[in-house]
Motif scaffolding. Structure first.
Motif, mmCIF file in Angstrom:
data_model
loop_
_atom_site.group_PDB
_atom_site.id
_atom_site.type_symbol
_atom_site.label_atom_id
_atom_site.label_comp_id
_atom_site.label_asym_id
_atom_site.label_seq_id
_atom_site.Cartn_x
_atom_site.Cartn_y
_atom_site.Cartn_z
ATOM 1 N N THR A 1 29.217 35.731 40.034
ATOM 2 C CA THR A 1 29.495 36.928 40.836
ATOM 3 C C THR A 1 30.881 36.851 41.471
ATOM 4 O O THR A 1 31.613 37.849 41.527
ATOM 5 C CB THR A 1 28.428 37.104 41.928
ATOM 6 O OG1 THR A 1 27.127 37.230 41.314
ATOM 7 C CG2 THR A 1 28.694 38.335 42.776
ATOM 8 N N ARG B 1 33.405 37.281 38.644
ATOM 9 C CA ARG B 1 33.319 38.680 38.212
ATOM 10 C C ARG B 1 34.064 39.589 39.185
ATOM 11 O O ARG B 1 34.742 40.541 38.769
ATOM 12 C CB ARG B 1 31.851 39.101 38.120
ATOM 13 C CG ARG B 1 31.646 40.539 37.668
ATOM 14 C CD ARG B 1 30.184 40.957 37.748
ATOM 15 N NE ARG B 1 29.724 41.107 39.121
ATOM 16 C CZ ARG B 1 28.542 41.568 39.475
ATOM 17 N NH1 ARG B 1 27.658 41.905 38.542
ATOM 18 N NH2 ARG B 1 28.204 41.673 40.744
ATOM 19 N N SER B 2 33.972 39.290 40.469
ATOM 20 C CA SER B 2 34.650 40.098 41.480
ATOM 21 C C SER B 2 36.160 40.047 41.299
ATOM 22 O O SER B 2 36.858 41.058 41.474
ATOM 23 C CB SER B 2 34.266 39.616 42.887
ATOM 24 O OG SER B 2 32.874 39.771 43.096
ATOM 25 N N TYR C 1 32.182 50.268 37.215
ATOM 26 C CA TYR C 1 31.869 49.084 38.029
ATOM 27 C C TYR C 1 30.354 48.951 38.214
ATOM 28 O O TYR C 1 29.733 48.055 37.666
ATOM 29 C CB TYR C 1 32.601 49.173 39.373
ATOM 30 C CG TYR C 1 32.062 48.291 40.465
ATOM 31 C CD1 TYR C 1 32.135 46.906 40.366
ATOM 32 C CD2 TYR C 1 31.481 48.842 41.609
ATOM 33 C CE1 TYR C 1 31.629 46.098 41.379
ATOM 34 C CE2 TYR C 1 30.994 48.051 42.626
ATOM 35 C CZ TYR C 1 31.066 46.672 42.509
ATOM 36 O OH TYR C 1 30.558 45.880 43.506
ATOM 37 N N SER C 2 29.746 49.889 38.919
ATOM 38 C CA SER C 2 28.308 49.749 39.195
ATOM 39 C C SER C 2 27.455 49.905 37.946
ATOM 40 O O SER C 2 26.353 49.351 37.867
ATOM 41 C CB SER C 2 27.883 50.769 40.261
ATOM 42 O OG SER C 2 28.166 52.088 39.836
ATOM 43 N N GLY D 1 32.402 47.658 47.301
ATOM 44 C CA GLY D 1 31.369 46.946 46.562
ATOM 45 C C GLY D 1 31.721 45.484 46.360
ATOM 46 O O GLY D 1 30.853 44.597 46.487
ATOM 47 N N LEU D 2 32.987 45.198 46.073
ATOM 48 C CA LEU D 2 33.406 43.812 45.853
ATOM 49 C C LEU D 2 33.339 43.012 47.148
ATOM 50 O O LEU D 2 32.965 41.825 47.134
ATOM 51 C CB LEU D 2 34.820 43.775 45.275
ATOM 52 C CG LEU D 2 34.975 44.377 43.872
ATOM 53 C CD1 LEU D 2 36.429 44.333 43.434
ATOM 54 C CD2 LEU D 2 34.099 43.667 42.859
ATOM 55 N N ASN E 1 31.186 43.408 49.470
ATOM 56 C CA ASN E 1 29.761 43.098 49.640
ATOM 57 C C ASN E 1 29.278 42.069 48.619
ATOM 58 O O ASN E 1 28.498 41.167 48.956
ATOM 59 C CB ASN E 1 28.927 44.379 49.519
ATOM 60 C CG ASN E 1 29.128 45.310 50.697
ATOM 61 O OD1 ASN E 1 29.387 44.860 51.810
ATOM 62 N ND2 ASN E 1 29.012 46.608 50.469
ATOM 63 N N ASP E 2 29.732 42.198 47.369
ATOM 64 C CA ASP E 2 29.329 41.244 46.330
ATOM 65 C C ASP E 2 29.746 39.826 46.703
ATOM 66 O O ASP E 2 28.976 38.864 46.526
ATOM 67 C CB ASP E 2 29.968 41.615 44.985
ATOM 68 C CG ASP E 2 29.365 42.859 44.359
ATOM 69 O OD1 ASP E 2 28.288 43.300 44.816
ATOM 70 O OD2 ASP E 2 29.972 43.397 43.409
ATOM 71 N N THR F 1 27.650 38.438 49.549
ATOM 72 C CA THR F 1 26.323 38.063 49.039
ATOM 73 C C THR F 1 26.391 36.768 48.241
ATOM 74 O O THR F 1 25.516 35.894 48.355
ATOM 75 C CB THR F 1 25.762 39.189 48.149
ATOM 76 O OG1 THR F 1 25.656 40.381 48.932
ATOM 77 C CG2 THR F 1 24.393 38.825 47.606
ATOM 78 N N ALA F 2 27.435 36.627 47.428
ATOM 79 C CA ALA F 2 27.576 35.428 46.593
ATOM 80 C C ALA F 2 27.739 34.179 47.451
ATOM 81 O O ALA F 2 27.165 33.121 47.148
ATOM 82 C CB ALA F 2 28.765 35.588 45.657
#
Length: 475
Positions: A123, A126-127, A142-143, A165-166, A168-169, A172-173
């Protein structure tokens, strides 16, 4: 009779099933794993993505020209901004069909096999890839990307939503990383060191926060406030792929084994000369034919005849440091993080000292390129032309960050657009009425295969042209 017919039908079905299974078994490659291995996928995702980031089509033939780190001495069309809808097809296809595809598979394996560290690392990486794409093209899939079972023609997310989104990603990661769980293999960046991956993730969050700082300062400030300084990349923790010898050499080194149509740009050569910058002999080679100037850069955007007339042996090739097979492909450096912290302080997002961090960032960049003498470093920092200007932090940081990012075309291009320094001249014989490109145009394949969503993106962000500014680029 009915029972007999049923029996015969069942027998035929069983025979057919057996034949199909035999066919499937026959078509299995005994030398190839039938279940994807996350370590192999991770190695391939990293290498293919870094190759694309540093490689010819995206870097030498694109952002390194636009950011005026290099210039063309032959075949100068792209240096004059002559582009078609196939010009920037390669980075789009490479990032989506190789790196992002493999990373999506790793994330799936991490979820189904309870391996959170693989999911976290995939993740994070990927970001970074998605960030490169949106910085270059703007609105991107993206989504809904890399989910062909549900979205054959994925919608484009607005650039603002991709950045959010990135952020947040990545958050989370970082929370997913668990040293008590199974370790990861195949990591050719940090050799499975999860603490460094956490720092890389937080440093990417910092980069994204600053990317949106001119549009959404409060969002940027909040994101930065959530990241402890100790959890950012520090000395010796630069995210990079260290290349090997052939066939796994640095892609720029591979290119220059057979080609000679690039030189260092006059813009950066003259900037380095004016600053008495010790990185000049690292970034540029001396002219092969002795000249009074020793280092001579080529103006960007000359016609092919005008460029050739300067002389192949009387202009400076890209420094040997960058054309060596084992030169690392830098992804995110210690110097970049320090420049970011300096800017955050200058904007009032933190209480750190902007000037101190600015000086530390320059030192880190000099060290990255092998310049460690205290006398040389201190003399450089003491120059009035180098000293931090608190009245115009964008100029001070913008110029020095542009220098520090030499070779990292996409990031240098993004930061030049965001900070608006240095103030670069347009191509000499450019085709954009005195303007410099501020984005990539979408690949033509999107118009062929994903027309509806392509049109929606263009309607939202403006004409699909090199001169249309992206959402984050406010000035």
């Amino acid at each position: 009779m009915k029972i007999k017919n049923i029996f015969l039908a069942l027998l035929a079905t069983a025979a057919l099933t057996s034949c199909v299974q035999d066919l499937l078994d026959t078509n299995k490659n005994p030398n190839e794993a039938q279940i994807a291995q996350p370590d192999y996928l991770l190695t391939n995702a990293i290498k293919s993505s870094v190759d694309t980031y540093w490689g010819t089509t995206n870097n030498l033939d694109g952002t390194l020209l636009f950011a005026q780190h290099v210039a063309k001495i032959q075949y100068t069309e792209i240096d004059r901004y002559i582009a078609s809808n196939t010009t920037f097809e390669s980075p789009w296809k490479s990032f989506y069909s190789q790196g992002l595809r493999d990373l999506a598979e790793i994330i799936k394996i991490g979820e189904t096999e309870n391996q959170p560290n693989y999911k976290a690392v995939a993740t994070i990486f990927r970001s970074w890839v998605f960030l490169l794409l949106t910085d270059a093209y703007g609105d991107i899939p993206y989504s809904q990307a890399i989910n062909i079972n549900e979205y054959i023609t994925p919608a484009y997310d607005a650039q603002k939503d991709v950045y959010h989104g990135l952020l947040n990603d990545l958050k989370t990661a970082v929370a997913l990383i668990d040293p008590t769980k199974k370790a990861i293999s195949g990591d050719v960046i940090y050799s499975g060191n999860l603490t460094k991956w956490k720092k890389f993730a937080n440093s990417l969050r910092y980069r994204i926060a600053l990317r949106i700082a001119d549009k959404e300062p409060e969002v940027a400030k909040q994101a930065i406030a959530e990241i402890p300084v100790a959890d950012l990349i520090g000395d010796g923790e630069t995210a990079q792929l260290v290349y090997l010898t052939s066939p796994n050499q640095n892609p720029i080194a591979l290119f220059f084994e057979t080609r000679d149509d690039y030189r260092v740009s006059k813009s950066i050569v003259e900037t380095l000369k004016s600053l008495n910058d010790p990185r000049l002999p690292v970034f540029a080679n001396k002219t092969e034919t002795a000249t009074p100037e020793i280092y001579i850069g080529v103006p960007n955007g000359l016609t092919t005849s005008a460029a050739s007339a300067l002389g192949f042996s009387k202009t400076s090739k890209i420094g040997t440091y960058f054309t060596s097979p084992q030169t690392p492909g830098v992804i995110l450096s210690t110097a970049e993080v320090l420049f970011g912290r300096a800017e955050a302080a200058a904007r009032g997002f933190t209480t750190e000292n902007a000037e101190t961090l600015y000086n530390q960032a320059i030192k880190a960049s000099l060290k990255q390129f092998g310049i460690t003498s205290d006398d040389v470093v201190n003399a450089y920092l003491a120059q009035p032309s180098v000293k931090y200007n608190s009245a115009n932090y964008k100029q001070s940081i913008g110029v020095q960050k542009w220098i520090a990012l030499f070779g990292q075309g996409l990031e240098a291009f993004a930061e030049w657009r965001r900070l608006d320094y240095p103030q670069l001249p347009p191509a000499v014989a450019g085709t954009l009425d005195g303007k410099i490109p501020v984005r990539y145009i979408y690949p033509g394949s999107e118009q062929s295969l994903n027309l509806k969503n392509y049109k929606a993106a263009v309607a939202r962000q403006g004409a699909d042209a090199l001169t249309i500014k992206l959402w984050f680029d406010v000035n």
